[in-house]
Design an enzyme around this catalytic site. Sequence first.
Site, PDB file in Angstrom:
ATOM      1  N   HIS A 231       0.830  -1.200   0.000  1.00  0.00           N
ATOM      2  CA  HIS A 231       0.000   0.000   0.000  1.00  0.00           C
ATOM      3  C   HIS A 231       0.867   1.254   0.000  1.00  0.00           C
ATOM      4  O   HIS A 231       0.604   2.203  -0.739  1.00  0.00           O
ATOM      5  CB  HIS A 231      -0.917   0.007   1.227  1.00  0.00           C
ATOM      6  CG  HIS A 231      -1.996  -1.032   1.174  1.00  0.00           C
ATOM      7  ND1 HIS A 231      -3.324  -0.720   1.038  1.00  0.00           N
ATOM      8  CD2 HIS A 231      -1.936  -2.389   1.225  1.00  0.00           C
ATOM      9  CE1 HIS A 231      -4.044  -1.835   1.012  1.00  0.00           C
ATOM     10  NE2 HIS A 231      -3.218  -2.858   1.131  1.00  0.00           N
TER      11      HIS A 231
ATOM     12  N   ASP B  76      -6.846   4.953   1.350  1.00  0.00           N
ATOM     13  CA  ASP B  76      -6.820   3.638   0.709  1.00  0.00           C
ATOM     14  C   ASP B  76      -7.932   2.767   1.283  1.00  0.00           C
ATOM     15  O   ASP B  76      -8.787   3.228   2.050  1.00  0.00           O
ATOM     16  CB  ASP B  76      -5.429   2.995   0.807  1.00  0.00           C
ATOM     17  CG  ASP B  76      -5.114   2.426   2.183  1.00  0.00           C
ATOM     18  OD1 ASP B  76      -5.940   2.584   3.118  1.00  0.00           O
ATOM     19  OD2 ASP B  76      -4.049   1.807   2.334  1.00  0.00           O
TER      20      ASP B  76
ATOM     21  N   TRP C 281      -0.274  -7.337  -5.574  1.00  0.00           N
ATOM     22  CA  TRP C 281      -0.401  -6.533  -6.790  1.00  0.00           C
ATOM     23  C   TRP C 281       0.830  -5.666  -7.042  1.00  0.00           C
ATOM     24  O   TRP C 281       1.251  -5.488  -8.192  1.00  0.00           O
ATOM     25  CB  TRP C 281      -1.658  -5.675  -6.731  1.00  0.00           C
ATOM     26  CG  TRP C 281      -2.007  -5.033  -8.037  1.00  0.00           C
ATOM     27  CD1 TRP C 281      -2.080  -3.703  -8.313  1.00  0.00           C
ATOM     28  CD2 TRP C 281      -2.362  -5.699  -9.265  1.00  0.00           C
ATOM     29  NE1 TRP C 281      -2.444  -3.485  -9.627  1.00  0.00           N
ATOM     30  CE2 TRP C 281      -2.626  -4.706 -10.230  1.00  0.00           C
ATOM     31  CE3 TRP C 281      -2.478  -7.046  -9.632  1.00  0.00           C
ATOM     32  CZ2 TRP C 281      -2.995  -5.015 -11.541  1.00  0.00           C
ATOM     33  CZ3 TRP C 281      -2.839  -7.354 -10.934  1.00  0.00           C
ATOM     34  CH2 TRP C 281      -3.083  -6.347 -11.875  1.00  0.00           C
TER      35      TRP C 281
ATOM     36  N   SER D 251       3.933  -6.352  -6.262  1.00  0.00           N
ATOM     37  CA  SER D 251       4.966  -7.240  -6.798  1.00  0.00           C
ATOM     38  C   SER D 251       4.677  -7.625  -8.249  1.00  0.00           C
ATOM     39  O   SER D 251       5.596  -7.735  -9.074  1.00  0.00           O
ATOM     40  CB  SER D 251       5.093  -8.502  -5.936  1.00  0.00           C
ATOM     41  OG  SER D 251       5.689  -8.206  -4.694  1.00  0.00           O
TER      42      SER D 251
ATOM     43  N   GLN E 107      -4.831 -12.328  -3.630  1.00  0.00           N
ATOM     44  CA  GLN E 107      -3.715 -12.845  -4.420  1.00  0.00           C
ATOM     45  C   GLN E 107      -4.106 -14.025  -5.310  1.00  0.00           C
ATOM     46  O   GLN E 107      -3.511 -14.222  -6.380  1.00  0.00           O
ATOM     47  CB  GLN E 107      -2.562 -13.216  -3.486  1.00  0.00           C
ATOM     48  CG  GLN E 107      -1.944 -12.003  -2.811  1.00  0.00           C
ATOM     49  CD  GLN E 107      -1.066 -12.341  -1.619  1.00  0.00           C
ATOM     50  OE1 GLN E 107      -0.757 -13.499  -1.366  1.00  0.00           O
ATOM     51  NE2 GLN E 107      -0.679 -11.320  -0.865  1.00  0.00           N
TER      52      GLN E 107
END
Length: 473
Positions: free
Chosen positions: A3, A101, A360, A362, A382
């Site tokens: 994040h 977020d 996400w 990565s 994931q």
Amino acid sequence: MGHLIPEVELGKSLLTQHAFDVTIFLITTDLATARSQIHQQTSHLKTAPNVVELPQPDVSSKLGPDPSLLDRIVVTMTESLPSLRSFILSMKHPPSLLVVDLFGTEAIPMARDLGMQPFVFLTTSAWFSALTIHLSAMDPNQVENTHIKNREPLPIPGCEPIQFEDTLEALLDPLGPIYEGYSKVSKVINGSDGILINTWQDLEPSATKALGDSGILRRFTNGPVYPVGPLVRTLADRDTGSVHVDNKVMRWLDRQPTESVIYVSFGSGGTMSEAQIRELAWGLELSMQRFVWVVRPPIEGDASGSYFDVGIGGDGSPEYLPKGFVERTKELGLVIPMWAPQVEILGHAATGGFVTHCGWNSVLEAIFGGVAMVAWPLYSEQKMNAAMLSKELGVAVRARGEAEGGGVVGRDEIARVVRRVMVEEEGGAMRAKVKELKASAEKAVCEFGSSYESLRQFRTYSRAASEAKARGA
């Protein structure tokens, strides 16, 4: 980190490309690591975003004896609201808008109370964002009967349905408190003045179209949806921090042939059991491929066990690895304790593959590195990311086996998928596809690219709303 990194990148883009004055409010349980990360991302800028470190609240009395990851996040963010409000009120030039977020949505009523426009930045794919936006309109009883009991795919209008084996933990009990909380967050997000997503149109054409102004999901949101990604740290942001680790890894990579090394890392928060770590070690050895492996100590029964303890550095004692593993593989691989410079490793010419948990951030860093992936999801969304990478985009193979039932992925399966990516013709084809996505990503964030234009529209929209408010409209 998944994040923090894109949030800092968003702040940088708004500041340097779209003339915003940016303040980033930092709420963290690991201040030293967060400071280091922000420094890496901003030290090369002539003018950097202002960063405010809010005091870490004491939440010990607010949590039970064994709190879940979600509970810890929610309580930490909630208890930080008074500090956030106090600092905003003390600012000489109060912000006109607040971007939060997924975990910061409780600040939206406060933003409205203080006269700010609230927006939400979802640091995830458009597919997962579409699920989040649509969730509040779903009938939990229907989800229970069709998706959970009958294991039918979960439909999302305008998008690929979610297969049961890829579903979120939060959806497994549609009549329970976690699902109910997620649904409430969905309603709050939809009621914000707009939503930003860390993806781009060409990567997810169907999902971004469904979320667009004329899309089938637009009726659920109060404001527009802006695909503004990929927002990731790139090699252009490199800093001299972590010199020892950086030099050790990079010198080793410099000696390896092009696209011959597979990088193994399960993110800043991902953890494994000791049995799984041992099988992974044996699998890497059996694959006979060069590797760089970021190893964290095992934690039993909690795939997100390091989420609040990123810990750059550390001695990382390898006593949980198979006896003699490090010595046997010293010419073939490099074992790095706790942390490694991921962007630099993925961007190195010697790196050709990435065993990843499919967080996400990565995933986007892998695309910018042009490397094929072994998809090994651990928690959260994931599994959805892994499905998209392997089935839709064709840039990953998925590690299968007993882990699908909550067990251990065996060494033979690990060796098989590593070799598929690194040795077989299929891996070369995946790398070619990833390089096409990399070119698409670079185009999206360039001036006049789709994501650049999306941020420009966000600026125009937010400014028009501010001006209308100032006129009393």
